[in-house]
Design a protein around this motif. Structure first.
Motif, PDB file in Angstrom:
ATOM      1  N   THR A   1       1.324   0.484  -5.111  1.00 39.18           N
ATOM      2  CA  THR A   1       0.167  -0.194  -4.542  1.00 39.18           C
ATOM      3  C   THR A   1      -0.181  -1.388  -5.416  1.00 39.18           C
ATOM      4  OG1 THR A   1      -0.656   1.872  -3.650  1.00 39.18           O
ATOM      5  CG2 THR A   1      -2.215   0.065  -3.802  1.00 39.18           C
TER       6      THR A   1
ATOM      7  N   GLY B   1       4.769   4.060   3.325  1.00 36.51           N
ATOM      8  CA  GLY B   1       3.703   3.106   3.042  1.00 36.51           C
ATOM      9  C   GLY B   1       3.838   1.808   3.804  1.00 36.51           C
TER      10      GLY B   1
ATOM     11  N   GLN C   1       8.774   4.070  -5.915  1.00 34.34           N
ATOM     12  CA  GLN C   1       7.844   5.143  -5.554  1.00 34.34           C
ATOM     13  C   GLN C   1       6.479   4.572  -5.275  1.00 34.34           C
ATOM     14  OE1 GLN C   1       7.501   8.148  -8.463  1.00 34.34           O
ATOM     15  NE2 GLN C   1       9.453   9.088  -7.965  1.00 34.34           N
ATOM     16  N   SER C   2       5.904   5.000  -4.198  1.00 31.28           N
ATOM     17  CA  SER C   2       4.546   4.716  -3.788  1.00 31.28           C
ATOM     18  C   SER C   2       3.834   3.665  -4.644  1.00 31.28           C
ATOM     19  CB  SER C   2       3.820   6.061  -3.779  1.00 31.28           C
ATOM     20  OG  SER C   2       2.495   5.937  -4.032  1.00 31.28           O
TER      21      SER C   2
ATOM     22  N   HIS D   1       0.852  -1.185   0.000  1.00 33.60           N
ATOM     23  CA  HIS D   1       0.000   0.000   0.000  1.00 33.60           C
ATOM     24  C   HIS D   1       0.887   1.234   0.000  1.00 33.60           C
ATOM     25  CE1 HIS D   1      -3.656   2.252   0.538  1.00 33.60           C
ATOM     26  NE2 HIS D   1      -3.064   2.937   1.495  1.00 33.60           N
ATOM     27  N   GLU D   2       0.946   1.873  -1.133  1.00 37.65           N
ATOM     28  CA  GLU D   2       1.776   3.067  -1.308  1.00 37.65           C
ATOM     29  C   GLU D   2       3.172   2.875  -0.734  1.00 37.65           C
ATOM     30  OE1 GLU D   2      -0.477   6.360   0.159  1.00 37.65           O
ATOM     31  OE2 GLU D   2      -1.875   6.276  -1.510  1.00 37.65           O
TER      32      GLU D   2
END
Lengths: 272, 327
Positions: B25, B60, B22-23, B9-10
């Motif tokens: 998901t 995250g 990077q982030s 998750h992110e």
């Protein structure tokens, strides 16, 4: 615990397979038997030398050899596995970093300890049969115990090197420098301090400085009990301000345990 | 049962100023095979390391089997995860059997069982004949098989394979994919990390395309194809030269689909494929016809090109800064 033993077992067998155990044992045995029988020839006497002379000459050789051997045996323990990719793989297993480190330490330390015991022990046994003197066992016992601790200490010091660099060749270079610093340069510096600087250090201060070097502690342990005629240099001064043998052994143990804790700390923070 | 084996998750990871991932998901379900594609330094290995719990996310959340993989509680889950690192070289002086027995023991098998497990796995990957030889005598393919056997120890619920088919010959590659299919049908989830290789597409349920730490696209191959809107290539073969011209003259709509370089090839958008095919099939001068949908490689190239166009200006700078982190 099982994990530690699995790693230790593997490292110990590596030591057997690579003939480390055999060669270290042989080197130590040949040296000690040779010195025991022919050491006296230097002072013009043939046959078995006196106990104190034998241990003194053994110690002054061992203090160079043991650190070198320990560094050679273990300098690539971590950086080598990092280069081949197995370190990353091992850490994806249910195996913690401290378990891996302790396992390696027990395995490789076992090789050093066993080789020291067998190598030097053989000449102790030989001497005992020649002289029938039970003093030999205690004198050699102390020598062997301190030699093992010296070996373990440098094993851990080489882990510190192995964990801090990213290339095997760099680790080898640092291991060599470390050996030079501890085995040679440190004493020279102490001597310079003692001779060159007037009122530089007190006897007490010198002994305390010597605690900073496991090799010097080892020297102190083994030479302190001997006639001072066999000893010279900075040591002779330090010996007179005697610490008890127990204290010295404890200092050596500290030189194993503290670097071990530091190694675990460094390993935990190491980027992979 | 329905909770995903892996979920990010992110999740992000950066080393100082350098952003490796990077982030991100995503989630991976039981029995699903995910292909992870990207150039060197795209963040594939970083993502794998995050899922393995070897490194911790700097942003995250990462969960594997409901737990953070870098936490103490997740410790016992590690026996259920198999990993094949890229370019691993095992202890050269040990034999293949010794290497596998060692790793089996570390996965919690006791002495005798570890050895039996090792022998079974060596048989599965087909190097039983060499199990008593030192690893240094192994060829690249044999090493790769040994690595795979290592990843299969303990029937893992989750397998992460970094470049699994590198160095394998075609037969071994086929065997490898067969094993992946078997694991999948027995409920294991697999993440295949790879450069795009021919043949991989039949074996993955979904693909993720990464570039410089960013997710470019994710979905099944069909979804990606639709997103990319790549044309279908239709190559009709006519009885004679004039037939094509007559045909195109009759169907002016098709003129636009003709490629400039090759007069015999039509590039047709996916949604018009059927109508064009019908027209072609209705034509009497038709001798043969070939239809090729965009393959994974073309889809991959498309997304990469798209990404580069978007970041055209900043890209060069980035390329200078982004030293590849692993691959």
């Amino acid at each position: 615990m099982n994990q530690i033993l699995t790693v230790a077992n593997k490292e110990f067998h590596d030591g057997l397979r690579n003939r480390w155990l055999l060669s270290i044992t042989l080197i130590f045995a040949l040296l000690s038997i040779g010195l025991t029988y022919f050491g006296a020839a230097v002072s013009g006497v043939e046959g078995v030398a006196s106990l104190s002379t034998t241990v003194a000459s053994l110690a002054s050789l061992a203090v160079f050899l043991i650190p070198l051997i320990a560094l050679l045996l273990s300098y690539d323990s971590f950086v080598g596995e990092q280069e081949s990719g197995t370190l990353l793989l091992l850490l994806t297993y249910p195996l913690s970093k401290s378990q891996l480190l302790l396992g390696k330490f027990i395995g490789q330390g076992g090789i050093i300890a066993l080789a020291t015991l067998l190598g030097f022990g053989s000449s102790a046994v030989l001497l005992y049969f020649q002289l029938g003197n039970s003093e030999i066992i205690s004198a050699f016992g102390l020598f062997i115990v301190s030699a093992i601790l010296l070996g373990l200490s440098f094993t851990v010091i080489s882990y510190l090197i192995s964990l801090s660099v990213s290339e095997k060749s760099k680790a080898a270079g640092f291991a060599l420098i470390t050996w030079f610093l501890f085995a040679l340069a440190f004493d020279l510096a102490l001597l310079a301090l003692l001779v060159g600087v007037e009122e530089g250090v007190t006897q007490q201060g010198l002994t305390q400085l010597m605690m900073l070097n496991p090799a010097d502690i080892f020297r102190l342990v083994n030479l302190a009990g001997l006639d001072s005629s066999d000893v010279n240099g900075a040591l002779a001064v330090a010996i007179n301000a005697s610490l008890s043998q127990t204290q010295l052994i404890l200092a050596l143990v500290a030189w194993v345990v503290l670097p071990l804790l530091l190694a675990i700390f460094i390993f935990r923070r190491k980027k992979l | 049962m329905n909770s995903p084996i892996v979920s990010l998750h992110e999740a992000g990871k950066s080393y100082g100023n350098l952003v490796a991932l990077q982030s991100m998901t995503m989630s991976l379900n039981e029995g699903e095979v995910l292909g992870l594609f990207g150039h060197n330094g795209a963040g594939k290995t970083t993502m794998m390391k995050l899922i393995l719990g070897v490194i911790s996310p700097t942003a995250g959340k990462v969960e594997v089997m409901g737990m953070a993989p870098d936490s103490k509680e997740a410790w016992h889950c590690r026996t259920k995860v198999g990993y094949l690192p890229e370019n691993v070289s095992f202890y050269e002086q040990l034999t293949g059997l010794e290497v596998l027995t060692y790793f089996s023991k570390l996965k919690g098998f006791s002495g005798g069982k570890a050895k039996k497990q090792a022998i079974d796995l060596l048989e599965q990957v087909g190097i039983t004949y060499a199990m008593k030889r030192q690893v240094k005598t192994y060829s690249k393919g044999m090493r790769q098989r040994l690595g795979l056997a290592q990843a299969f120890i303990g029937k893992p619920k989750l397998l992460l394979l970094d470049e699994p088919t590198v160095g394998l010959d075609p037969i071994a590659t086929r065997d490898f994919y067969k094993t992946v299919d078997q694991l999948k049908s027995s409920g294991s989830s697999v993440i295949l990390c790879s450069h795009v290789l021919p043949g991989v597409e039949q074996h993955i349920d979904r693909a993720m395309i990464l570039s410089s730490g960013k997710l470019l696209a994710m979905g099944s191959l069909n979804e990606l194809r639709q997103q990319a809107a790549l044309p279908v290539v239709i190559k009709p073969a006519f009885l004679n030269e004039e037939s094509l011209n007559t045909f195109v003259a009759q169907n002016s709509r098709l003129k636009g689909f003709l490629t400039r370089q090759c007069q015999q090839t039509l590039m047709v958008p996916e949604h018009e494929k059927l109508s064009v095919l019908k027209q072609l099939l209705a034509f009497e001068g038709l001798n043969d016809i070939q239809v090729e949908s965009a393959n994974l490689e073309q889809v991959y190239q498309h997304f990469l090109a798209l990404h580069e166009k978007h970041h055209g200006n900043s890209h060069e700078q980035q390329a200078k800064q982004n030293k590849p982190i692993g691959t």
